[in-house]
Design a protein around this motif. Structure first.
Motif, PDB file in Angstrom:
ATOM      1  N   ARG A 207      11.309  23.516  -1.726  1.00 10.40           N
ATOM      2  CA  ARG A 207      10.391  22.904  -0.761  1.00 10.40           C
ATOM      3  C   ARG A 207      10.885  23.132   0.678  1.00 10.40           C
ATOM      4  NH1 ARG A 207       9.170  21.809  -5.499  1.00 10.40           N
ATOM      5  NH2 ARG A 207       8.102  19.918  -6.223  1.00 10.40           N
ATOM      6  N   PRO A 208      10.881  24.385   1.165  1.00 15.44           N
ATOM      7  CA  PRO A 208      11.442  24.699   2.492  1.00 15.44           C
ATOM      8  C   PRO A 208      10.914  23.835   3.635  1.00 15.44           C
ATOM      9  CG  PRO A 208      11.012  26.714   1.294  1.00 15.44           C
ATOM     10  CD  PRO A 208      10.412  25.603   0.473  1.00 15.44           C
ATOM     11  N   ALA A 209       9.612  23.513   3.625  1.00 17.38           N
ATOM     12  CA  ALA A 209       9.057  22.691   4.712  1.00 17.38           C
ATOM     13  C   ALA A 209       9.711  21.322   4.749  1.00 17.38           C
ATOM     14  CB  ALA A 209       7.539  22.552   4.545  1.00 17.38           C
ATOM     15  N   ASN A 210      10.013  20.778   3.574  1.00 18.42           N
ATOM     16  CA  ASN A 210      10.658  19.467   3.484  1.00 18.42           C
ATOM     17  C   ASN A 210      12.111  19.530   3.933  1.00 18.42           C
ATOM     18  OD1 ASN A 210       8.299  19.594   1.900  1.00 18.42           O
ATOM     19  ND2 ASN A 210       8.922  17.845   0.696  1.00 18.42           N
TER      20      ASN A 210
ATOM     21  N   LYS B 208      -3.122  14.714   0.655  1.00 25.89           N
ATOM     22  CA  LYS B 208      -3.094  15.031   2.087  1.00 25.89           C
ATOM     23  C   LYS B 208      -2.348  13.950   2.872  1.00 25.89           C
ATOM     24  CE  LYS B 208      -7.251  17.896   2.373  1.00 25.89           C
ATOM     25  NZ  LYS B 208      -8.621  18.038   2.959  1.00 25.89           N
ATOM     26  N   ALA B 209      -2.529  12.692   2.475  1.00 22.85           N
ATOM     27  CA  ALA B 209      -1.832  11.586   3.145  1.00 22.85           C
ATOM     28  C   ALA B 209      -0.325  11.697   2.928  1.00 22.85           C
ATOM     29  CB  ALA B 209      -2.349  10.248   2.617  1.00 22.85           C
ATOM     30  N   VAL B 210       0.070  12.079   1.725  1.00 26.39           N
ATOM     31  CA  VAL B 210       1.491  12.246   1.412  1.00 26.39           C
ATOM     32  C   VAL B 210       2.071  13.416   2.205  1.00 26.39           C
ATOM     33  CG1 VAL B 210       3.134  12.866  -0.406  1.00 26.39           C
ATOM     34  CG2 VAL B 210       1.311  11.228  -0.882  1.00 26.39           C
ATOM     35  N   LYS B 211       1.337  14.526   2.235  1.00 25.68           N
ATOM     36  CA  LYS B 211       1.795  15.711   2.958  1.00 25.68           C
ATOM     37  C   LYS B 211       1.975  15.402   4.441  1.00 25.68           C
ATOM     38  CE  LYS B 211       0.547  20.531   3.925  1.00 25.68           C
ATOM     39  NZ  LYS B 211      -0.432  21.622   3.669  1.00 25.68           N
ATOM     40  N   ALA B 212       1.009  14.689   5.024  1.00 24.26           N
ATOM     41  CA  ALA B 212       1.096  14.330   6.447  1.00 24.26           C
ATOM     42  C   ALA B 212       2.301  13.442   6.711  1.00 24.26           C
ATOM     43  CB  ALA B 212      -0.194  13.624   6.880  1.00 24.26           C
TER      44      ALA B 212
ATOM     45  N   VAL C 297       4.485  21.213  -0.443  1.00 24.32           N
ATOM     46  CA  VAL C 297       5.274  20.116   0.122  1.00 24.32           C
ATOM     47  C   VAL C 297       5.561  19.049  -0.921  1.00 24.32           C
ATOM     48  CG1 VAL C 297       5.255  18.251   1.841  1.00 24.32           C
ATOM     49  CG2 VAL C 297       4.436  20.538   2.459  1.00 24.32           C
ATOM     50  N   THR C 298       4.621  18.859  -1.846  1.00 24.47           N
ATOM     51  CA  THR C 298       4.784  17.834  -2.903  1.00 24.47           C
ATOM     52  C   THR C 298       4.867  18.485  -4.256  1.00 24.47           C
ATOM     53  OG1 THR C 298       2.394  17.552  -3.152  1.00 24.47           O
ATOM     54  CG2 THR C 298       3.500  16.176  -1.516  1.00 24.47           C
TER      55      THR C 298
END
Length: 302
Positions: free
Chosen positions: A14-17, A256-260, A301-302
């Motif tokens: 998960r590179p973005a995380n 989407k809420a989790v990703k944000a 991301v998730t």
């Protein structure tokens, strides 16, 4: 084929995380009073070296932790998320587990280069991550707390650049703990939806976090005016998608809420940084946001 396998294993991390975890370290530096050196011309090479080691440590800890998540979820993902690297056959449970273990080990060893205190915190974070992956995420109450402890430890890992300050600022770990616990609670409906109580609980916890940052800026941090733009951006990122998820309770909107919220961890850290080290240092941390957003378009991301 080899490139495909490498990319698949990179997906597991998960590179973005991971970029959000780097922001934890930078915020920890601000809380420890070291952040100011990174936005000045002071000759503080030792702190820059420590920063490099702790960034490497958090990369290993976060990447290893999330990779182990997919290792333990391999059977479940084969049903619910067959496109993921392991159930799709692009990575094996064995190769993913070996990679995850080596990443966690790298994290602890890198932290040890700064201090024994840093190494102990890194080990605790690694342990919390594995416990969450294997057991904690299945617990309705303890699971979110378990996940929050991982992020709290990561913030304190940044503070450990000055080991004597870890105990003094240990309470600061409550901020990422509550925020990540809220994200974990909200994400419980990401697959099936219909988790209205959890969504409202997450909303309340978000409000507590914002209030806490503002209070800290006025009391301990001493930068009340400089933190306002960052807190405003933080609220703008997390509330609109969560409100939509509450209204419809659809898995896609919850996702989407989790990703944000996950991406907003960088803004949370930028807010803390601005509260303790001023707006310029906050901007320095915020630079990680476009990097994370770009990676979020390339990797899950998730």
């Amino acid at each position: 084929m080899r490139q495909s396998k490498i990319f698949a294993h990179l997906q597991l991390t998960r590179p973005a995380n991971v970029v959000t975890a780097i922001a934890d370290i930078l915020a920890g530096f601000a809380i420890a009073g070291i952040g100011i050196y990174l936005t000045s011309f002071s000759n503080q090479d030792a702190y820059l070296i420590d920063l490099a080691w702790l960034v490497l440590a958090t990369i290993g800890l976060y990447a290893g932790g999330v990779a182990f998540n997919d290792v333990f979820d391999a059977d479940l993902d084969s049903v619910e998320r067959p496109e993921r690297p392991i159930p799709s056959g692009r990575a094996t449970v064995k190769s993913a587990a070996i990679m995850a273990f080596l990443l966690l080990l790298m994290g602890v060893i890198a932290a040890y280069q700064v201090s024994m205190t840093s190494a102990l915190i890194a080990f605790a974070v690694a342990l919390c991550a594995v416990i969450y992956d294997y057991w904690g995420k299945h617990q309705n109450f303890l699971g979110p707390i378990n996940m929050g402890l991982c992020r709290a430890g990561n913030l304190l890992l940044g503070v450990s650049v000055v080991p004597d300050l870890v105990e003094k600022f240990a309470f600061m770990g409550l901020i990422p703990l509550v925020f990540v616990a809220a994200i974990t609670m909200i994400s419980s409906g990401e697959v099936h939806g219909k988790n209205k109580k959890a969504l409202y609980g997450g909303l309340g916890m978000y409000l507590i976090i914002i209030a806490a940052i503002v209070i800290l800026a006025f009391t301990i941090g001493g930068k009340p005016l400089e933190v306002i733009p960052f807190v405003a951006l933080f609220a703008y990122m997390i509330f609109p998608p969560l409100v939509k998820a509450i209204q419809k309770q659809e898995p896609k909107l919850i996702g989407k809420a989790v990703k944000a919220a996950v991406i907003s961890l960088i803004i949370l850290n930028a807010s803390l940084s601005a509260a303790f080290a001023g707006w310029l240092y906050g901007v320095l941390v915020l630079i990680l946001l476009p990097i994370s957003l770009w990676l979020a378009r390339k990797f899950a991301v998730t």
